[in-house]
Design a protein around this motif. Structure first.
Motif, mmCIF file in Angstrom:
data_model
loop_
_atom_site.group_PDB
_atom_site.id
_atom_site.type_symbol
_atom_site.label_atom_id
_atom_site.label_comp_id
_atom_site.label_asym_id
_atom_site.label_seq_id
_atom_site.Cartn_x
_atom_site.Cartn_y
_atom_site.Cartn_z
ATOM 1 N N THR A 39 10.533 -3.716 7.876
ATOM 2 C CA THR A 39 11.608 -4.328 7.094
ATOM 3 C C THR A 39 12.811 -4.618 7.982
ATOM 4 O O THR A 39 13.399 -5.699 7.907
ATOM 5 N N ALA A 40 13.149 -3.676 8.856
ATOM 6 C CA ALA A 40 14.277 -3.877 9.769
ATOM 7 C C ALA A 40 14.000 -5.007 10.752
ATOM 8 O O ALA A 40 14.897 -5.782 11.089
ATOM 9 N N MET A 41 12.761 -5.125 11.221
ATOM 10 C CA MET A 41 12.435 -6.154 12.211
ATOM 11 C C MET A 41 12.216 -7.531 11.595
ATOM 12 O O MET A 41 12.238 -8.528 12.305
ATOM 13 N N SER A 42 12.007 -7.587 10.299
ATOM 14 C CA SER A 42 11.718 -8.885 9.699
ATOM 15 C C SER A 42 12.853 -9.421 8.832
ATOM 16 O O SER A 42 12.678 -10.394 8.106
ATOM 17 N N PHE A 56 10.090 2.216 20.247
ATOM 18 C CA PHE A 56 10.210 3.455 21.016
ATOM 19 C C PHE A 56 10.360 4.646 20.072
ATOM 20 O O PHE A 56 9.705 5.679 20.238
ATOM 21 N N SER A 57 11.204 4.504 19.082
ATOM 22 C CA SER A 57 11.417 5.575 18.113
ATOM 23 C C SER A 57 10.140 5.879 17.336
ATOM 24 O O SER A 57 9.812 7.047 17.100
ATOM 25 N N LEU A 58 9.422 4.831 16.946
ATOM 26 C CA LEU A 58 8.162 5.043 16.235
ATOM 27 C C LEU A 58 7.171 5.833 17.086
ATOM 28 O O LEU A 58 6.570 6.807 16.619
ATOM 29 N N LEU A 59 7.010 5.419 18.333
ATOM 30 C CA LEU A 59 6.017 6.043 19.205
ATOM 31 C C LEU A 59 6.402 7.446 19.658
ATOM 32 O O LEU A 59 5.552 8.322 19.776
ATOM 33 N N LYS A 60 7.661 7.677 19.923
ATOM 34 C CA LYS A 60 8.099 8.962 20.482
ATOM 35 C C LYS A 60 8.535 9.987 19.440
ATOM 36 O O LYS A 60 8.614 11.172 19.749
ATOM 37 N N THR A 61 8.829 9.553 18.248
ATOM 38 C CA THR A 61 9.351 10.478 17.245
ATOM 39 C C THR A 61 8.499 10.542 15.985
ATOM 40 O O THR A 61 8.041 11.606 15.590
ATOM 41 N N HIS A 62 8.275 9.398 15.384
ATOM 42 C CA HIS A 62 7.685 9.376 14.046
ATOM 43 C C HIS A 62 6.169 9.383 14.009
ATOM 44 O O HIS A 62 5.579 9.853 13.040
ATOM 45 N N LEU A 63 5.526 8.848 15.001
ATOM 46 C CA LEU A 63 4.077 8.693 14.941
ATOM 47 C C LEU A 63 3.326 9.630 15.883
ATOM 48 O O LEU A 63 2.175 9.389 16.201
ATOM 49 N N LEU A 64 3.962 10.700 16.297
ATOM 50 C CA LEU A 64 3.288 11.687 17.136
ATOM 51 C C LEU A 64 2.356 12.537 16.287
ATOM 52 O O LEU A 64 2.683 12.901 15.166
ATOM 53 N N ARG A 65 1.212 12.854 16.833
ATOM 54 C CA ARG A 65 0.275 13.722 16.137
ATOM 55 C C ARG A 65 0.791 15.151 16.222
ATOM 56 O O ARG A 65 1.243 15.599 17.269
ATOM 57 N N SER A 66 0.709 15.867 15.120
ATOM 58 C CA SER A 66 1.159 17.254 15.118
ATOM 59 C C SER A 66 -0.016 18.184 14.825
ATOM 60 O O SER A 66 -1.083 17.742 14.389
ATOM 61 N N GLU A 67 0.187 19.448 15.043
ATOM 62 C CA GLU A 67 -0.869 20.454 14.850
ATOM 63 C C GLU A 67 -1.359 20.527 13.414
ATOM 64 O O GLU A 67 -2.510 20.838 13.162
ATOM 65 N N ASP A 68 -0.477 20.264 12.469
ATOM 66 C CA ASP A 68 -0.863 20.390 11.059
ATOM 67 C C ASP A 68 -1.467 19.114 10.472
ATOM 68 O O ASP A 68 -1.745 19.070 9.275
ATOM 69 N N ALA A 70 1.476 8.892 3.305
ATOM 70 C CA ALA A 70 2.664 8.266 2.714
ATOM 71 C C ALA A 70 3.884 8.285 3.637
ATOM 72 O O ALA A 70 4.549 7.254 3.785
ATOM 73 N N PRO A 71 4.213 9.399 4.294
ATOM 74 C CA PRO A 71 5.376 9.378 5.197
ATOM 75 C C PRO A 71 5.197 8.431 6.390
ATOM 76 O O PRO A 71 6.148 7.799 6.834
ATOM 77 N N VAL A 72 3.989 8.330 6.902
ATOM 78 C CA VAL A 72 3.720 7.411 8.014
ATOM 79 C C VAL A 72 3.921 5.972 7.554
ATOM 80 O O VAL A 72 4.581 5.175 8.228
ATOM 81 N N LEU A 73 3.364 5.645 6.397
ATOM 82 C CA LEU A 73 3.522 4.288 5.866
ATOM 83 C C LEU A 73 4.978 3.981 5.549
ATOM 84 O O LEU A 73 5.440 2.863 5.772
ATOM 85 N N ALA A 74 5.712 4.970 5.054
ATOM 86 C CA ALA A 74 7.134 4.759 4.751
ATOM 87 C C ALA A 74 7.920 4.459 6.027
ATOM 88 O O ALA A 74 8.795 3.584 6.036
ATOM 89 N N THR A 75 7.590 5.162 7.114
ATOM 90 C CA THR A 75 8.257 4.912 8.398
ATOM 91 C C THR A 75 7.946 3.510 8.902
ATOM 92 O O THR A 75 8.837 2.788 9.351
ATOM 93 N N LEU A 76 6.680 3.116 8.826
ATOM 94 C CA LEU A 76 6.287 1.771 9.258
ATOM 95 C C LEU A 76 6.907 0.692 8.370
ATOM 96 O O LEU A 76 7.318 -0.358 8.859
ATOM 97 N N VAL A 112 0.850 -1.194 0.000
ATOM 98 C CA VAL A 112 0.000 0.000 0.000
ATOM 99 C C VAL A 112 0.885 1.242 0.000
ATOM 100 O O VAL A 112 0.614 2.214 -0.707
ATOM 101 N N CYS A 113 1.951 1.206 0.763
ATOM 102 C CA CYS A 113 2.916 2.305 0.793
ATOM 103 C C CYS A 113 3.492 2.533 -0.607
ATOM 104 O O CYS A 113 3.536 3.668 -1.092
ATOM 105 N N ASP A 114 3.916 1.463 -1.250
ATOM 106 C CA ASP A 114 4.471 1.565 -2.600
ATOM 107 C C ASP A 114 3.435 2.074 -3.594
ATOM 108 O O ASP A 114 3.744 2.901 -4.458
ATOM 109 N N MET A 115 2.198 1.599 -3.466
ATOM 110 C CA MET A 115 1.126 2.013 -4.363
ATOM 111 C C MET A 115 0.846 3.516 -4.199
ATOM 112 O O MET A 115 0.752 4.245 -5.188
ATOM 113 N N PHE A 116 0.731 3.989 -2.955
ATOM 114 C CA PHE A 116 0.470 5.405 -2.709
ATOM 115 C C PHE A 116 1.611 6.271 -3.235
ATOM 116 O O PHE A 116 1.371 7.301 -3.869
#
Length: 109
Positions: free
Chosen positions: A76-79, A94-106, A65-71, A19-23
């Motif tokens: 890929t790294a874990m598998s 930890f990095s996903l939850l604290k850095t990449h997947l935080l909700r932002s104002e925009d 797309a950026p969220v899917l790319a991060t996931l 889905v990431c690749d398709m988007f």
């Protein structure tokens, strides 16, 4: 249109990363897809109406797309089979939850 000549990618139910690749590919080729759908010598009106992607859906694809790319990177790294290490799981999550997947104002939603 000076776009790269790439085929579109179709998602596969058993590989959610597709889905990431398709988007990514759809967003890259947005104007070519729109042009083909609006050209009646190529696409019949009935087919174009069925395949048309609304502006709000294009926006959703661009924003997710950026969220899917991060996931995709994390999964890929874990598998990987060549350098498997359970010690990588906690730092990645930890990095996903604290850095990449935080909700932002925009964020739109």
């Amino acid at each position: 249109m000076q776009l790269l000549k790439h085929n579109l990618i179709q998602s596969c139910k058993t590989r959610w990363n597709s889905v990431c690749d398709m988007f990514d590919r759809l967003v890259e080729q947005r104007w070519a897809v729109t042009a083909v759908l609006s050209d009646r010598t190529i696409t019949q009106l009935q087919d174009a109406r069925t395949l048309e992607i609304l502006d709000e859906y294009w926006l959703i694809m661009e924003e997710i797309a950026p969220v899917l790319a991060t996931l995709k990177c994390a999964t890929t790294a874990m598998s990987t089979e060549t350098q498997v290490s359970i010690s990588n799981i906690y730092p990645i999550i930890f990095s996903l939850l604290k850095t990449h997947l935080l909700r932002s104002e925009d964020d739109s939603r």
